[in-house]
Design a protein around this motif. Structure first.
Motif, PDB file in Angstrom:
ATOM      1  N   VAL A   1      -2.649  10.225  -4.411  1.00 54.31           N
ATOM      2  CA  VAL A   1      -3.309   9.271  -5.300  1.00 54.31           C
ATOM      3  C   VAL A   1      -4.154   8.270  -4.511  1.00 54.31           C
ATOM      4  CG1 VAL A   1      -2.958   7.409  -6.962  1.00 54.31           C
ATOM      5  CG2 VAL A   1      -1.600   9.498  -7.130  1.00 54.31           C
ATOM      6  N   GLY A   2      -3.548   7.625  -3.543  1.00 52.76           N
ATOM      7  CA  GLY A   2      -4.283   6.653  -2.752  1.00 52.76           C
ATOM      8  C   GLY A   2      -4.922   7.249  -1.518  1.00 52.76           C
ATOM      9  N   PHE A   3      -4.194   8.129  -0.850  1.00 51.71           N
ATOM     10  CA  PHE A   3      -4.662   8.696   0.416  1.00 51.71           C
ATOM     11  C   PHE A   3      -5.970   9.446   0.228  1.00 51.71           C
ATOM     12  CE2 PHE A   3      -4.421  11.780   3.958  1.00 51.71           C
ATOM     13  CZ  PHE A   3      -4.247  10.893   5.006  1.00 51.71           C
ATOM     14  N   VAL A   4      -6.022  10.319  -0.753  1.00 53.79           N
ATOM     15  CA  VAL A   4      -7.239  11.085  -1.016  1.00 53.79           C
ATOM     16  C   VAL A   4      -8.358  10.172  -1.534  1.00 53.79           C
ATOM     17  CG1 VAL A   4      -8.248  12.917  -2.429  1.00 53.79           C
ATOM     18  CG2 VAL A   4      -5.992  13.237  -1.400  1.00 53.79           C
ATOM     19  N   SER A   5      -7.989   9.203  -2.357  1.00 51.15           N
ATOM     20  CA  SER A   5      -8.996   8.299  -2.929  1.00 51.15           C
ATOM     21  C   SER A   5      -9.747   7.540  -1.846  1.00 51.15           C
ATOM     22  CB  SER A   5      -8.327   7.315  -3.890  1.00 51.15           C
ATOM     23  OG  SER A   5      -7.752   7.975  -4.987  1.00 51.15           O
ATOM     24  N   VAL A   6      -9.024   7.018  -0.869  1.00 55.41           N
ATOM     25  CA  VAL A   6      -9.666   6.266   0.209  1.00 55.41           C
ATOM     26  C   VAL A   6     -10.566   7.165   1.044  1.00 55.41           C
ATOM     27  CG1 VAL A   6      -9.213   5.163   2.440  1.00 55.41           C
ATOM     28  CG2 VAL A   6      -8.031   4.369   0.409  1.00 55.41           C
ATOM     29  N   ILE A   7     -10.085   8.347   1.353  1.00 58.83           N
ATOM     30  CA  ILE A   7     -10.890   9.263   2.167  1.00 58.83           C
ATOM     31  C   ILE A   7     -12.181   9.642   1.440  1.00 58.83           C
ATOM     32  CG2 ILE A   7     -10.968  11.583   3.147  1.00 58.83           C
ATOM     33  CD1 ILE A   7      -8.006  11.303   3.804  1.00 58.83           C
ATOM     34  N   VAL A   8     -12.066   9.977   0.156  1.00 58.09           N
ATOM     35  CA  VAL A   8     -13.252  10.385  -0.606  1.00 58.09           C
ATOM     36  C   VAL A   8     -14.212   9.204  -0.780  1.00 58.09           C
ATOM     37  CG1 VAL A   8     -14.086  11.197  -2.840  1.00 58.09           C
ATOM     38  CG2 VAL A   8     -12.066  12.250  -1.802  1.00 58.09           C
ATOM     39  N   ALA A   9     -13.676   8.057  -1.245  1.00 57.32           N
ATOM     40  CA  ALA A   9     -14.536   6.898  -1.496  1.00 57.32           C
ATOM     41  C   ALA A   9     -15.189   6.409  -0.215  1.00 57.32           C
ATOM     42  CB  ALA A   9     -13.724   5.777  -2.139  1.00 57.32           C
ATOM     43  N   GLY A  10     -14.410   6.342   0.865  1.00 60.76           N
ATOM     44  CA  GLY A  10     -14.949   5.875   2.131  1.00 60.76           C
ATOM     45  C   GLY A  10     -15.979   6.824   2.711  1.00 60.76           C
ATOM     46  N   THR A  11     -15.678   8.119   2.684  1.00 59.25           N
ATOM     47  CA  THR A  11     -16.589   9.109   3.263  1.00 59.25           C
ATOM     48  C   THR A  11     -17.904   9.177   2.506  1.00 59.25           C
ATOM     49  OG1 THR A  11     -14.711  10.437   4.050  1.00 59.25           O
ATOM     50  CG2 THR A  11     -16.857  11.536   3.893  1.00 59.25           C
ATOM     51  N   VAL A  12     -17.836   9.266   1.186  1.00 59.81           N
ATOM     52  CA  VAL A  12     -19.057   9.387   0.382  1.00 59.81           C
ATOM     53  C   VAL A  12     -19.921   8.136   0.530  1.00 59.81           C
ATOM     54  CG1 VAL A  12     -19.981   9.599  -1.956  1.00 59.81           C
ATOM     55  CG2 VAL A  12     -18.018  10.983  -1.253  1.00 59.81           C
ATOM     56  N   SER A  13     -19.306   6.955   0.497  1.00 59.42           N
ATOM     57  CA  SER A  13     -20.090   5.718   0.594  1.00 59.42           C
ATOM     58  C   SER A  13     -20.724   5.567   1.971  1.00 59.42           C
ATOM     59  CB  SER A  13     -19.221   4.497   0.267  1.00 59.42           C
ATOM     60  OG  SER A  13     -18.143   4.377   1.169  1.00 59.42           O
TER      61      SER A  13
ATOM     62  N   THR B   1       0.818  -1.212   0.000  1.00 56.88           N
ATOM     63  CA  THR B   1       0.000   0.000   0.000  1.00 56.88           C
ATOM     64  C   THR B   1       0.856   1.268   0.000  1.00 56.88           C
ATOM     65  OG1 THR B   1      -1.802  -1.130   1.155  1.00 56.88           O
ATOM     66  CG2 THR B   1      -1.775   1.264   1.287  1.00 56.88           C
ATOM     67  N   ARG B   2       1.951   1.246   0.745  1.00 62.90           N
ATOM     68  CA  ARG B   2       2.821   2.430   0.810  1.00 62.90           C
ATOM     69  C   ARG B   2       3.222   2.894  -0.588  1.00 62.90           C
ATOM     70  NH1 ARG B   2       7.506   1.057   5.301  1.00 62.90           N
ATOM     71  NH2 ARG B   2       6.141   0.116   6.877  1.00 62.90           N
ATOM     72  N   GLY B   3       3.673   1.954  -1.408  1.00 64.42           N
ATOM     73  CA  GLY B   3       4.156   2.314  -2.736  1.00 64.42           C
ATOM     74  C   GLY B   3       3.091   2.330  -3.804  1.00 64.42           C
ATOM     75  N   SER B   4       1.866   2.032  -3.419  1.00 66.67           N
ATOM     76  CA  SER B   4       0.767   2.013  -4.398  1.00 66.67           C
ATOM     77  C   SER B   4      -0.194   3.160  -4.148  1.00 66.67           C
ATOM     78  CB  SER B   4       0.023   0.668  -4.320  1.00 66.67           C
ATOM     79  OG  SER B   4       0.865  -0.385  -4.711  1.00 66.67           O
ATOM     80  N   GLY B   5       0.385   4.346  -3.993  1.00 67.90           N
ATOM     81  CA  GLY B   5      -0.426   5.550  -3.954  1.00 67.90           C
ATOM     82  C   GLY B   5      -0.649   6.186  -2.603  1.00 67.90           C
ATOM     83  N   PHE B   6       0.007   5.693  -1.528  1.00 67.50           N
ATOM     84  CA  PHE B   6      -0.273   6.230  -0.201  1.00 67.50           C
ATOM     85  C   PHE B   6       0.910   6.949   0.443  1.00 67.50           C
ATOM     86  CE2 PHE B   6      -3.733   3.442  -0.912  1.00 67.50           C
ATOM     87  CZ  PHE B   6      -4.783   3.922  -0.143  1.00 67.50           C
ATOM     88  N   GLY B   7       2.120   6.540   0.144  1.00 69.71           N
ATOM     89  CA  GLY B   7       3.269   7.162   0.774  1.00 69.71           C
ATOM     90  C   GLY B   7       3.627   6.494   2.088  1.00 69.71           C
ATOM     91  N   TYR B   8       4.771   6.894   2.644  1.00 74.25           N
ATOM     92  CA  TYR B   8       5.324   6.222   3.820  1.00 74.25           C
ATOM     93  C   TYR B   8       4.395   6.311   5.028  1.00 74.25           C
ATOM     94  CZ  TYR B   8       8.659   4.804   7.393  1.00 74.25           C
ATOM     95  OH  TYR B   8       9.284   4.144   8.432  1.00 74.25           O
ATOM     96  N   TYR B   9       3.847   7.488   5.291  1.00 75.78           N
ATOM     97  CA  TYR B   9       2.928   7.631   6.424  1.00 75.78           C
ATOM     98  C   TYR B   9       1.464   7.486   6.004  1.00 75.78           C
ATOM     99  CZ  TYR B   9       6.865   9.386   9.160  1.00 75.78           C
ATOM    100  OH  TYR B   9       8.059   9.500   9.813  1.00 75.78           O
ATOM    101  N   GLY B  10       1.177   7.706   4.756  1.00 77.01           N
ATOM    102  CA  GLY B  10      -0.209   7.665   4.298  1.00 77.01           C
ATOM    103  C   GLY B  10      -0.877   6.324   4.509  1.00 77.01           C
ATOM    104  N   SER B  11      -0.100   5.241   4.435  1.00 70.86           N
ATOM    105  CA  SER B  11      -0.697   3.922   4.575  1.00 70.86           C
ATOM    106  C   SER B  11      -1.064   3.592   6.019  1.00 70.86           C
ATOM    107  CB  SER B  11       0.232   2.831   4.021  1.00 70.86           C
ATOM    108  OG  SER B  11       1.388   2.694   4.816  1.00 70.86           O
ATOM    109  N   VAL B  12      -0.656   4.438   6.959  1.00 76.12           N
ATOM    110  CA  VAL B  12      -1.081   4.228   8.347  1.00 76.12           C
ATOM    111  C   VAL B  12      -2.608   4.235   8.432  1.00 76.12           C
ATOM    112  CG1 VAL B  12      -1.097   5.235  10.674  1.00 76.12           C
ATOM    113  CG2 VAL B  12       1.036   5.141   9.361  1.00 76.12           C
ATOM    114  N   LEU B  13      -3.238   5.084   7.633  1.00 72.50           N
ATOM    115  CA  LEU B  13      -4.703   5.134   7.595  1.00 72.50           C
ATOM    116  C   LEU B  13      -5.290   3.772   7.257  1.00 72.50           C
ATOM    117  CD1 LEU B  13      -7.452   6.654   7.439  1.00 72.50           C
ATOM    118  CD2 LEU B  13      -6.903   7.147   5.040  1.00 72.50           C
ATOM    119  N   THR B  14      -4.737   3.118   6.256  1.00 70.59           N
ATOM    120  CA  THR B  14      -5.279   1.818   5.856  1.00 70.59           C
ATOM    121  C   THR B  14      -4.914   0.736   6.862  1.00 70.59           C
ATOM    122  OG1 THR B  14      -3.351   1.311   4.465  1.00 70.59           O
ATOM    123  CG2 THR B  14      -5.174   2.480   3.443  1.00 70.59           C
ATOM    124  N   ASN B  15      -3.798   0.898   7.564  1.00 70.88           N
ATOM    125  CA  ASN B  15      -3.455  -0.049   8.620  1.00 70.88           C
ATOM    126  C   ASN B  15      -4.512  -0.061   9.720  1.00 70.88           C
ATOM    127  OD1 ASN B  15      -1.254  -1.536   7.959  1.00 70.88           O
ATOM    128  ND2 ASN B  15       0.175  -0.485   9.291  1.00 70.88           N
TER     129      ASN B  15
END
Length: 574
Positions: free
Chosen positions: A444-456, A117-131
């Protein structure tokens, strides 16, 4: 014990006074523990001694859970057999499509889903959200399985539910402490017994009561069988939404798949069979169990009216089947044994994976490694609280809500791999997870998860009206699929890599494309790590020579002095 393990046990604090390089107690502790379970990093080839078949069986052993039976029963009672079956089919297709790229990356590059996840659009700290999203999955389903075991203990041994919850949780902790070695043995040795106890009675029931199949297909919902739910797209999506809460199960499969051996010409067919079966293929077994769970629930409702209220509880389902061909006392004993085995097989995985997720996040944010055992207890404690709150009574609502977050995460990562990496070629194809190589956050990933998760979730809570509410899983899926490539194109992929050069001249991969097993010495811990886990240190050696540091030690570097500087902007784009 290996030379590296012996060294790690005695390392304490490693100090180089001339250059101020100090391995703190936290770093030493992390070094000791990850030589066993590799909590924070790449799984080295020197540890991956299992064959593809053993890894696959170990991974599939984790899906022995009975939650599928409860989920299938619940969605069928709520929506009828027709909607449930279509919902299960939709769920299976989504899992297969999204699980394949994730499973391949885990098995090929020997990293868990957080590192992917880190390297697939979230960044080093961004993937903490998905963790955190994943850790939530582990304690929700730990609580669900613990609840099912407690129901079995209450029925078979008259143990109060509150005590059953506690027993089913505490039992797991000692089994998880020793990591992958213990888990692999447990899964391999218990799977044959579990299969016999589960499959044989079902064949017997169908053979002895063929009319039960017609009752099952005609079932329209409700605990009296008179729910009157006809097949509809809304009903199908409501059923699929509950099932799709299991989409994060692929992360637990990956916690095993990362230990796959290198892929070579000699093992190519076995390697692919294991990856496909134990990766996205888990959903085939899961879908079958959901259908069977509904079938058993309908059988109880139609033939044992007094048990209609507990028809969604797996222990009562199997007890009714066992009693068809054996004495009550033996049927009760086997039903309780089946529940206990199933609960243990899945909850060791839930507890193990949850402890990895929490530890990884905590260490990255605080640069402190408290030990995986701390978060093992933490994760189990949260599960106990959920069980004591009787989560089984509001299971559908909880899983439907959670599904929105899980779908947003998994589909976003799958979208980045399949579309951004392979179709658009914007995202770097080779996975990257090391500190200093990635930006802290990638929109790329961090914003996508927040938007998709929040709207749904807003859709799920009727913010946009009642008509669209059943389709919140589709909203999460659609947004998570299309937003990553849109943001990647808009940002031209500039936030994927902070550096393209890790400062090491040795190739990252061998002639077969597998991560190389060449070892380098970590200047902080004094332990040798394989090259894919290493990066050049920004701190030179005593004579000005280049030094290397492991991703593990770099995660605990509070000063940041070892982190390489960023490359010029034009060098960091792909």
């Amino acid at each position: 014990m290996s030379r590296e393990s012996e060294f790690a046990e005695d390392i304490g604090e490693v100090e180089n006074a001339e250059h101020g390089i100090v391995a703190t107690g936290a770093q030493a502790a992390a070094a000791r523990e990850t030589l066993e379970d590799y909590t924070l990093r790449f799984a080295p080839r020197s540890y991956r001694k299992w064959g593809p078949g053993v890894v696959a069986i170990s991974a599939l052993g984790g899906i022995a859970y009975l939650a599928d039976f409860a989920i299938g029963a619940n969605i069928g009672i709520a929506n009828g057999t027709g909607n449930a079956l279509w919902g299960i089919l939709f769920f299976a297709v989504v899992i297969m499509l999204t699980g394949f790229p994730l499973s391949y990356y885990a098995a090929r590059f020997n990293i868990d889903l957080d590192l992917i996840t880190r390297g697939s659009g979230f960044g080093y700290y961004g993937s903490v959200l998905t963790n955190v999203i994943f850790a939530s999955f582990t304690f929700i389903f730990f609580a669900l399985e613990g609840s099912i075991m407690a129901q079995g203990l209450l029925l078979g041994l008259n143990i109060p539910l509150w005590l059953g919850y506690l027993m089913s949780s505490v039992l797991i902790i000692p089994l998880v402490i020793y990591g992958m070695n213990t888990l692999a043995k447990l899964q391999v040795w218990t799977t044959p017994l579990w299969l016999v106890m589960m499959v044989f009675p079902l064949f017997y029931l169908v053979f002895q009561h063929p009319d039960a199949i017609g009752d099952f297909l005609a079932f329209s919902g409700g605990t009296d069988g008179q729910g009157g739910h006809g097949v509809s797209f809304a009903g199908t999506m409501l059923a699929a939404g509950v099932c799709l809460s299991l989409i994060a199960q692929i992360a637990e499969q990956i916690d095993y798949l990362r230990f796959m051996p290198p892929k070579t010409a000699d093992n190519n067919r076995k390697w692919w069979t294991a990856v496909l079966t134990a990766g996205p293929g888990w959903v085939i077994f899961g879908a079958i169990k959901q259908v069977v769970g509904l079938f058993l629930a309908v059988y109880l409702i139609m033939n044992f009216a007094e048990q209609a209220g507990v028809a969604n509880e797996p222990v009562h389902q199997f007890l009714a089947v066992y009693e068809e061909f054996m004495p009550h006392w033996l049927a009760m004993t086997l039903a309780v044994i089946l529940v206990v085995i199933s609960q243990v097989k899945i909850n060791v995985t839930n507890a193990y994976s949850g402890s990895l997720a929490w530890t990884n996040s905590f260490t990255r944010v605080t640069k402190t490694y408290p030990g995986r055992l701390v978060f093992l207890v933490f994760n189990v404690t949260i599960a106990i609280v959920l069980m004591e709150a009787n989560m089984f009574s509001f299971l559908n609502e909880l899983l439907n809500f959670y599904a929105n977050l899980a779908i947003a995460w998994i589909v976003t990562v799958a979208s980045d791999i399949a579309i951004n990496k392979y179709l658009l070629k914007i995202s770097p194809k080779q996975p990257e997870f090391r500190r200093g190589m990635l930006f802290n956050f990638n929109p790329v990933g961090f914003v996508s998860v927040i938007v998709a998760g929040t709207v749904s979730i807003m859709v799920y809570f009727h913010v946009f009206g009642d008509t669209i509410q059943p389709y919140s899983p589709l909203v999460a899926l659609g947004l998570a699929l299309v937003i990553p490539p849109i943001i990647a194109l808009a940002t031209q992929g500039r936030y994927y890599l902070r550096r393209t050069d890790d400062g090491i001249d040795i190739p990252m991969y061998d002639e077969d494309g597998n991560p190389t097993d060449v070892k380098l010495m970590c200047c902080v811990t004094g332990i040798e790590f394989e090259r894919p886990d290493m990066i050049a240190s920004a701190v030179p050696g005593p004579n000005g020579e280049k030094q290397y540091i492991s991703s593990l030690a770099l995660s605990c570097d509070k000063t940041g002095e070892h982190v390489l500087p960023p490359q010029p902007p034009q060098a960091s784009t792909t």
